[in-house]
Write an enzyme that holds these catalytic residues in place. Sequence first.
Site, short mmCIF file in Angstrom:
data_model
loop_
_atom_site.label_atom_id
_atom_site.label_comp_id
_atom_site.label_asym_id
_atom_site.label_seq_id
_atom_site.Cartn_x
_atom_site.Cartn_y
_atom_site.Cartn_z
N GLU A 185 -1.56 -5.26 -10.90
CA GLU A 185 -1.35 -3.91 -11.43
C GLU A 185 -1.41 -3.85 -12.95
O GLU A 185 -1.96 -2.91 -13.52
CB GLU A 185 0.00 -3.36 -10.94
CG GLU A 185 0.01 -2.97 -9.47
CD GLU A 185 0.19 -4.15 -8.52
OE1 GLU A 185 0.39 -5.29 -9.00
OE2 GLU A 185 0.11 -3.95 -7.29
N HIS A 243 9.80 0.51 -1.96
CA HIS A 243 8.61 1.33 -1.66
C HIS A 243 8.97 2.80 -1.52
O HIS A 243 8.25 3.55 -0.87
CB HIS A 243 7.95 0.89 -0.35
CG HIS A 243 7.19 -0.39 -0.44
ND1 HIS A 243 7.77 -1.61 -0.59
CD2 HIS A 243 5.86 -0.64 -0.38
CE1 HIS A 243 6.84 -2.56 -0.61
NE2 HIS A 243 5.68 -1.99 -0.49
C1 LIG Z 1 2.99 -5.56 -6.45
C2 LIG Z 1 2.47 -5.05 -5.14
N1 LIG Z 1 1.23 -4.56 -5.08
C3 LIG Z 1 0.74 -4.08 -3.94
C4 LIG Z 1 1.51 -4.08 -2.80
C5 LIG Z 1 0.98 -3.50 -1.50
N2 LIG Z 1 0.65 -4.60 -0.60
C6 LIG Z 1 1.56 -5.08 0.26
S1 LIG Z 1 1.01 -6.44 1.04
C7 LIG Z 1 -0.45 -6.37 0.25
C8 LIG Z 1 -1.49 -7.41 0.51
C9 LIG Z 1 -0.98 -8.76 0.14
O1 LIG Z 1 -1.95 -9.71 0.35
P1 LIG Z 1 -1.57 -11.24 0.48
O2 LIG Z 1 -0.78 -11.65 -0.73
O3 LIG Z 1 -2.83 -11.98 0.72
O4 LIG Z 1 -0.61 -11.33 1.73
P2 LIG Z 1 -0.92 -10.94 3.24
O5 LIG Z 1 -0.60 -9.51 3.43
O6 LIG Z 1 -2.37 -11.23 3.49
O7 LIG Z 1 -0.02 -11.82 4.04
C10 LIG Z 1 -0.51 -5.30 -0.62
C11 LIG Z 1 -1.66 -4.94 -1.47
C12 LIG Z 1 2.81 -4.59 -2.92
N3 LIG Z 1 3.63 -4.60 -1.89
N4 LIG Z 1 3.25 -5.09 -4.08
#
Ligand SMILES: Cc1ncc(C[n+]2csc(CCOP(=O)(O)OP(=O)(O)O)c2C)c(N)n1
Lengths: 341, 341, 333, 333
Positions: free
Chosen positions: D65, D134
């Site tokens: 971000e 959230h």
């Molecule tokens: C700082 C932040 N940015 C965006 C999100 C929204 N979000 C939640 S999970 C996710 C994907 C995360 O990807 P990864 O780290 O690969 O974990 P996975 O979900 O694949 O287990 C996103 C974009 C968040 N929760 N926190």
Amino acid sequence: MNVQARREADPTNQRPFYRQFQPEALQDALRRMYLIRRFEEGAEDSYMRGLIHGTMHLSIGQEASAVGSCMHLRKTDYITSTHRGHGHCIAKGADPKLMFAEFFGKEEGYCRGRGGSMHIADVESGNLGANGIVAGGIPIAVGAALAIKKQKRDDVAVSFFGDGASNEGAFHEALNMASIWKLPVVFVCENNKYGMSVSTERSMAVEHVADRAAGYRMPGVIVDGNRIEDVSEAVMEATARARAGEGPSLIECKTYRIRGHSKSDRNRYRSKEEIEEWAAKDPIRHFELELIARGILDEAQVDTIRAAAEQEIAEAIDFAREGTDPTPDEVTRDVYTVDLA
Amino acid sequence: MNVQARREADPTNQRPFYRQFQPEALQDALRRMYLIRRFEEGAEDSYMRGLIHGTMHLSIGQEASAVGSCMHLRKTDYITSTHRGHGHCIAKGADPKLMFAEFFGKEEGYCRGRGGSMHIADVESGNLGANGIVAGGIPIAVGAALAIKKQKRDDVAVSFFGDGASNEGAFHEALNMASIWKLPVVFVCENNKYGMSVSTERSMAVEHVADRAAGYRMPGVIVDGNRIEDVSEAVMEATARARAGEGPSLIECKTYRIRGHSKSDRNRYRSKEEIEEWAAKDPIRHFELELIARGILDEAQVDTIRAAAEQEIAEAIDFAREGTDPTPDEVTRDVYTVDLA
Amino acid sequence: MNAPAIRELSYAQAIQEALAQAMDADPRVFLMGEDIGVYGGAFQVTGDLVHRYGEDRVMDTPIAELGAAGVAVGAALAGCRPVFEFQFSDFSALALEQIVNQAAKIRFMLGGKVSVPLVMRFPAGSGTGAAAQHSQSLEAWLAHVPGLKVIQPSTPYDIKGMLLAAIDDPDPVMVFEHKLLYKMKGDVPAEPYRVPIGKAIVRRAGTGISIVATSIMVHRALEAAEILSGEGIDAEVIDLRTLRPIDTATIIASVKKTGRLACVYEGVKTLGMGAEISAMIAESEAFDYLDAPILRLGGAEAPIPYNPVLEKASVPQTEVIVARVRDLLQGRI
Amino acid sequence: MNAPAIRELSYAQAIQEALAQAMDADPRVFLMGEDIGVYGGAFQVTGDLVHRYGEDRVMDTPIAELGAAGVAVGAALAGCRPVFEFQFSDFSALALEQIVNQAAKIRFMLGGKVSVPLVMRFPAGSGTGAAAQHSQSLEAWLAHVPGLKVIQPSTPYDIKGMLLAAIDDPDPVMVFEHKLLYKMKGDVPAEPYRVPIGKAIVRRAGTGISIVATSIMVHRALEAAEILSGEGIDAEVIDLRTLRPIDTATIIASVKKTGRLACVYEGVKTLGMGAEISAMIAESEAFDYLDAPILRLGGAEAPIPYNPVLEKASVPQTEVIVARVRDLLQGRI
Ligand SMILES: Cc1ncc(C[n+]2csc(CCOP(=O)(O)OP(=O)(O)O)c2C)c(N)n1
Ligand SMILES: Cc1ncc(C[n+]2csc(CCOP(=O)(O)OP(=O)(O)O)c2C)c(N)n1
Ligand SMILES: [Mg+2]
Ligand SMILES: [Mg+2]
């Protein structure tokens, strides 16, 4: 690979993983993998039936990295977990009853119904908590490791996070600090190929998250995240290194989430074929077959373990449904350790 | 190295730097290095005499990286600069008069007296600004490069930053994005061994900032930051790469700041010997001797250039002192493009 | 028995003494921040503590505010008591995620199963010619966040006692220190003592108007009150000291007595601390006692400029307080 | 000539239409954010725009971000018009440095030599069971920051028109969108149009009390007003729409008419938007017209809990608005 092929691949049971752990420990690992799977299926089902609100992130297909990593951990070791954290929580020793109670928003839940899926924690077992902020737990794990070092304990902190999280600045800052201060922390990246909808190819300049380890002068190891023995052996080495005061390591578990990112996912960014291909590499089935091939369990025993897990989850849901609802006048309870006047 | 030794080191003037640039351009580079040096000495002196308030960060000893990097840049190329940004600003084409006017807080200054040393910018020359936030300019440069790409220009953005800045998450996030999107940006790290008081050994897990480039799949080049020809050749290659659409590069200039971090520095974290050792590697003297050894200038011409720079700075200070003070009723001017009612 | 020793210390020295005494008393306490070791801190607050307590307890961090804040949160969760120094409060913008999404909420999100005993110190405010990115007063952001406590002591005595109270506190406490106060001197007892968090203090009793001020504005309000008293206006000056939780009782009692209220603070006027004080009174039982509109004097609706004349004009100065309070009392507002 | 086409669109569809029309009209406009491409955005706001405009104009960013916000700032400085989507407003805590220290201040720090035409969108608010990290309403943070404009449209009509105005605006505009509004339907003209930033609107005229509400609270306040009208209480409901700059004139005029003021907002009560509205009135010429204390109904002094009953109890609901306004009118506050 069938049972016969597995026998031939390691005819004298030489793999450290199978020599290191007693049969009971291996069986318990399988049991936990089943608990995780059934827990999440039960949660999904409860959600569909409108019993649980909010959203949830299922780790179905990723059970090996959670259980394989935590097999080496003591209760006094810490983990930090993620939004996709049910597996880590159960692997570290949580009671599914209290987890379900949390999902149902009950006072009996781990967080007294305040946290829900995304903040589930079991501090007594050393789980400092899931985290709704991607990469939010990584520096916290480094801080826990700093505390361990200051307190001259030989515990470790394990930080779980996803591939997507490794693009956050917090990842960079945390790994750098862990390394310069030689802290007892293990970074376990569960690379399931996507951060929500964005593939690692589109979001990461390097191919592997482990390629980033060199930038922090720490070992970067890639393992098949769907094979518990591969995960476990890598984590064993890393925790030993950490406990010996030799500093952090980064382990990348290549894995896959079978379900969508969350309940709102329509799987537009990946193909059915890809999902099926990975479903065929199911980490639980793989482990079962290994245990059978090595004569540690037979199919009937596997069935018993699975059935027991199913039973435990069914009871946990019943327990949760009968839990106590918080009352609305308690909105500001536990904001502070001593309630403000 | 004396003039004779320099002649022998490159007897046929083969170095690309000296072949690529016309003598006038090389002389102009020397002139700019002197301008930077004298500018900062003048600023320091004005500060001591109480004519300037606030604080300032001097780049004395680091002139080669600023000038060497900017020699390849057009007016339509961008730079983002740092708290230690006077050199970048002059190298990119700023007028010392308007810079001093800014230091003196005058309406004639580049920022109409609102910015001061830490926010000096010269947008017309493509300098998007110094920055008071360590690493703050790095993603901004990536964004400027994104704009260049969208606009189908063949310009580049160069981001200057320090060794300390490379420990910030913004560095990691920005380099990753620049790489995955193949943006025309050159990251120029001026590694002067310290982020304020903390040495790179104590703050960075790797030895060189350039070691971090591999984590972003981009070239990482280390050069002697006190030798303008080394800097310039590396930046030439990187800008060519960028203009050709081949993506970003990271160049690490090993250099040293001779003055303290800012006016409050008591130099407790480094030795006198270290400072003297580096003072002996003065980038301006080095460049002069090279120009003399190669017959591009003689000592007398060097003296003329130096004297002209001194003259220009003296005049700039006079100009600035006579500038117009903003009036206190203008406090909210320029907060918005159209003043709010 | 001897009388307890009281010396004159500067605000910065009082902080340093509190930090040393906290480290002496509790091995869990340690300091972290940028250049707080051999450099002694950008404002020489930690001074030579690193020589007395070693690098393990006075830890220089890399320039990585978000990660370092997270490290502090993790250490606090695992049994330490970190005291974290931001070099400038402006850089808190890099770390709000750990402060607000983590430190402030972890206890609540975990149903009260843990506490986060973390202290963060924020050198804040304008007046040093450091321009827009090094001069902000952002305390209102954190005072908006449940789960945090936020203090803003205005004297050497208070900063020592409140900082010790903050380090004792099981929850995250954010300490805003105005840079121009660091050199201010005042009487400070040598022994450790506590000044409670959550209590405002009447610095000057009066009957004509209540002036609630924060941080350096307390001193300007007191100066203004002196000048106004020469004009027959008897101002009561309240030093808010704690921004969260606010000591509403003290302020309400004062306004009931004086019937008038002015809020003086350095942060941007809109949604700065004075907005909350004013709104709190306007909704309280003190409303009926109000004889005049509630005056707010806050920072300009602009970033802090470099030019010193503009910089001064951007935040309330003594003369402005005098003039505006006079206007209010004379019914011109 | 045909009458201009007006259709029912959801709030989310209205945003999508505004984005498409802005991209059609101006090649400099592009979108960036997490999962806004093929996923269509976490709340399906961008939907299939990536298929219509391509990946260059509907850019998925890595999860980064702070850096991505900085990229947006840099692109804006260099001639683009980025529209940046935060996946949840809570994650703005990671990017405040670029928003507040850079985007909001660059124009001022550079003496007016540049503008930063940047729009950022923040899905905000509680009610989805997404818990403390959230569900926040952090708009007051940004409304405290000079150099930004902050809007919080409450209807499909307004979000389309205000978003288009925001994209036109040469300065950074922050757009807070309540997640529960995304599915709300309303009449939206097909043609592009602008709703000016900085103007509140009276949604319901009344004489008994002025209720100033923001975002989803506008709808609850209107519901409450209907109920109250059955009890003979005639409330005027004002939709604030813009948090910075505040339309003081509309609110002052209303309070002068009604003599009473209630502020209803979802953000944490202390230092939330209602604090500013209340303080603004308390210092204004409308003060003399006030017949009762100024009521503030804001979010609880707690993080948003997961449990749905607690979650509801954490922010103002229609029945609470009714009850408290009734109390005020009956002199029980
Ligand atoms: C700082 C932040 N940015 C965006 C999100 C929204 N979000 C939640 S999970 C996710 C994907 C995360 O990807 P990864 O780290 O690969 O974990 P996975 O979900 O694949 O287990 C996103 C974009 C968040 N929760 N926190
Ligand atoms: C985000 C942020 N953190 C801390 C500071 C305070 N600070 C200003 S310059 C500096 C050192 C920067 O080191 P480096 O990047 O190596 O640049 P150098 O000063 O050596 O040129 C520090 C800590 C700051 N301005 N911004
Ligand atoms: Mg992933
Ligand atoms: Mg440096």
